[in-house]
Design an enzyme around this catalytic site. Structure first.
Site, PDB file in Angstrom:
ATOM      1  CB  SER A  65      -0.964  -0.050   1.192  1.00  0.00           C
ATOM      2  OG  SER A  65      -1.869   1.006   1.146  1.00  0.00           O
ATOM      3  CG  ASP A 277      -3.429   4.049  -0.939  1.00  0.00           C
ATOM      4  OD1 ASP A 277      -4.124   3.790  -1.942  1.00  0.00           O
ATOM      5  OD2 ASP A 277      -3.358   3.276   0.038  1.00  0.00           O
ATOM      6  CG  ASP A 279      -3.147  -0.668  -1.815  1.00  0.00           C
ATOM      7  OD1 ASP A 279      -3.328   0.504  -1.440  1.00  0.00           O
ATOM      8  OD2 ASP A 279      -3.536  -1.654  -1.156  1.00  0.00           O
ATOM      9  CB  ALA A 372      -9.697  11.285   8.701  1.00  0.00           C
ATOM     10  NE  ARG A 499      -6.919   4.340  18.152  1.00  0.00           N
ATOM     11  CZ  ARG A 499      -6.076   4.007  17.163  1.00  0.00           C
ATOM     12  NH1 ARG A 499      -5.312   4.920  16.590  1.00  0.00           N
ATOM     13  NH2 ARG A 499      -5.992   2.759  16.755  1.00  0.00           N
ATOM     14  N   PRO A 500      -3.985   3.738  22.427  1.00  0.00           N
ATOM     15  CG  PRO A 500      -4.220   1.537  23.177  1.00  0.00           C
ATOM     16  CD  PRO A 500      -4.941   2.848  23.107  1.00  0.00           C
TER      17      PRO A 500
END
Length: 545
Positions: A65, A277, A279, A372, A499-500
């Protein structure tokens, strides 16, 4: 078990480097290309087992990707064109990390656990991106399929969404479309041409779009699509792979993160531009204004445009269908506010990751989801499709309802419902802008993004942070959420969450507020709270200004 004997012989040609441990994540495996040969062979084996288990065709895509050119990766595609089911991701990790001498034992364990009938035929579709490592790595996948006696079809160079599409077409016996590139281009371009007929007197300027192909497979495939589009859309393709390096200072990820145009593209003020992007499963739009300022239209803006269009068509068609937009906590607060309060559309928030979004979107008649970063699509339930087809075929309805029903029917055909698809999303966006007679600037002003900031804080163990409410609230460590709540109260229109990371020992911090200065200050203060309460390592976070 003659096949296992063949696997034993063949696997020696694809040896696993001792001690190398990799994990099958949301995006499959991704790492430096020179570490992947054994993984590819083994994913060929896994795909063959999965095909025997599901009695259906499975896909294997060789791509990394938006990663740098020297990386590569692989992901499996399930029968309806969706991502590999979570329970089998574990088998992927297991197979990848099994030392050479234990490979057959691990394979037999999977066969036993899943009660797989090995006499069943297996069919696997394989595709690859344009990286220099992809030909030999996709050959290793084909070797794995052959070793277990599976049948393979090598599609060669395709975008990731194209392979998802082929798998779905094959397993629906052609109901979703024809499992060829020609079939894909015909279905999408015919739907686009039908939609474009509803746009009045477009000038050549309005039909023009600049496309940044990230020097990847998307550029190659959008070129192939071009001849099918006749004069409905005029594309200028930049970063087409003839000179530049894959994803280097170009592509959707670069544009979104750096908030600036890619290199290798000449933009005049007001030109409508988009970037794929590596791919071609993500897309973002952008333009520069007369003062030279850069404006990004990301996944939130795309979801808003598409859902508004669909909501209006449902109203005109008189169809009572439930439409929802699925977002993550990273969606800009302004977009959520606009969708809920102005468009009166249901907004559902889920955990980060395409799988979670896709799953939530399936709960509605029409589910629009975009991260997003520009990865997203629209899902129509069987019931919704049936009602739309029925109305489009009804001869006893007025012209307005008939027109709306036909527009909805063509919209269904232009969308790749299996996965986010930059080519399909681009055609849908272009059709909507044309039908509404909207410029990219007018689209951009639907709502103004709240200024925001994302930061990372290094911690000794990311697992100390646990979240709830679609990752919007921290449950542990004790006191962290209270600290965040107190900090948020200091600013206007503010929110923040932590967030982790899924891959490294860092905690991601997101903050938004009424001004950039306040968003930056809030993000910094929250990162200090994380550093203090969640075991920060290294220097404490510095203020941004």
């Amino acid at each position: 078990m003659a096949h296992f004997k063949e696997v034993s012989q063949q696997s020696g040609l694809h040896p696993k480097p001792a001690g190398l441990v990799l994990q099958y994540g949301t995006a499959g495996f991704r790492t430096s290309a020179n570490q992947l040969d054994h993984i590819m062979f083994r994913m060929g084996l896994l795909a063959t087992l999965r095909s025997k288990k599901t009695k259906a065709t499975i896909g294997v895509m060789v791509t990394a990707s938006h990663n740098p050119e020297e990386d590569n990766g692989v992901k499996l595609i399930d029968p309806m064109g969706e991502m590999l089911t979570s329970s089998w991701e574990g088998y992927g990790t297991q197979l990848a990390n099994t030392e050479q001498e234990d490979l057959l034992t691990t394979l037999k364990d999977i066969v036993e656990k899943e009660a797989i009938d090995m006499s069943h035929e297996a069919s696997v579709f394989v595709g690859k991106d344009t990286r220099s490592s992809s030909p030999s790595l996709s050959q290793a996948v084909l070797d794995g399929i052959k070793a277990l006696g599976g049948h393979s079809k090598d599609y060669g160079l395709v975008t990731t969404p194209q392979l998802h599409y082929m798998v779905c077409c094959q397993n629906t016996q052609g109901k979703y479309g024809e499992a060829t590139l020609e079939g894909y281009y015909s279905k999408l371009s015919q739907a686009f041409s039908q939609l474009a007929k509803n746009a009045s007197n477009r000038t050549d300027d309005q039909k023009h779009l600049c496309v940044d192909g990230a020097n990847g497979i998307g550029a190659v495939k959008v070129r192939e699509l071009e001849s099918h589009l006749k004069k409905d859309l005029q594309l200028s393709i930049f970063n087409d792979g003839s000179r530049g390096k894959l994803n280097h200072q170009c592509g959707a990820d670069f544009v979104k993160v750096q908030q600036k145009p890619p290199i290798g593209i000449k933009i005049n003020p007001g030109d409508r531009c988009c970037s794929f992007d590596g791919d071609a499963d993500r897309i973002v739009y952008y333009y520069t204004d007369s003062k030279g300022h850069f404006h990004l239209l990301d996944g939130d803006k795309i979801a808003t445009l598409i859902s508004s269009f669909l909501k209006e068509l449902l109203n005109e068609a008189g169809l009572d269908l439930k439409i929802a937009v699925v977002q993550t906590a990273y969606a800009n607060g302004s977009s959520t506010h606009y969708l809920e309060n102005t468009m009166k559309v249901i907004v559902r928030c889920t955990k980060t990751g395409v799988k979670h979004l896709h799953h939530a979107a399936q709960e509605f008649d029409i589910g629009v989801y975009f991260e997003a970063n520009g990865h997203g699509t629209v899902l129509f339930s069987r019931g919704a499709e049936g009602k739309i087809q029925q109305l489009a075929a009804d001869t006893n309805i007025n012209d307005e309802r008939k027109k709306a029903a036909l527009l909805l029917q063509n919209t269904i055909n232009i969308i790749n419902q299996t996965v986010g698809d930059a080519i399909s999303d681009m055609l849908l966006i272009e059709a909507i802008l044309a039908i509404k007679g909207m410029t990219v600037q007018q689209w951009d002003t639907i709502y103004s993004d709240l200024p925001n900031r994302q930061l990372k804080v290094k911690v000794s163990d990311r697992r100390v942070i646990e979240t709830t409410d679609a990752e919007r609230r921290a449950v542990t460590p004790a006191g962290l959420q209270d600290a965040i709540n107190d900090l948020v109260k200091k600013y206007k229109q503010a929110r923040s969450f932590v967030r982790p990371s899924g891959t490294e020992d860092v905690v991601r911090v997101y903050a938004e507020a009424d001004t950039q200065e306040n968003a930056d200050a809030l993000a910094h203060e929250v990162s200090l709270a994380v550093y203090g309460l969640a075991g920060g390592v290294g220097d404490e976070p510095k203020p941004l200004h």
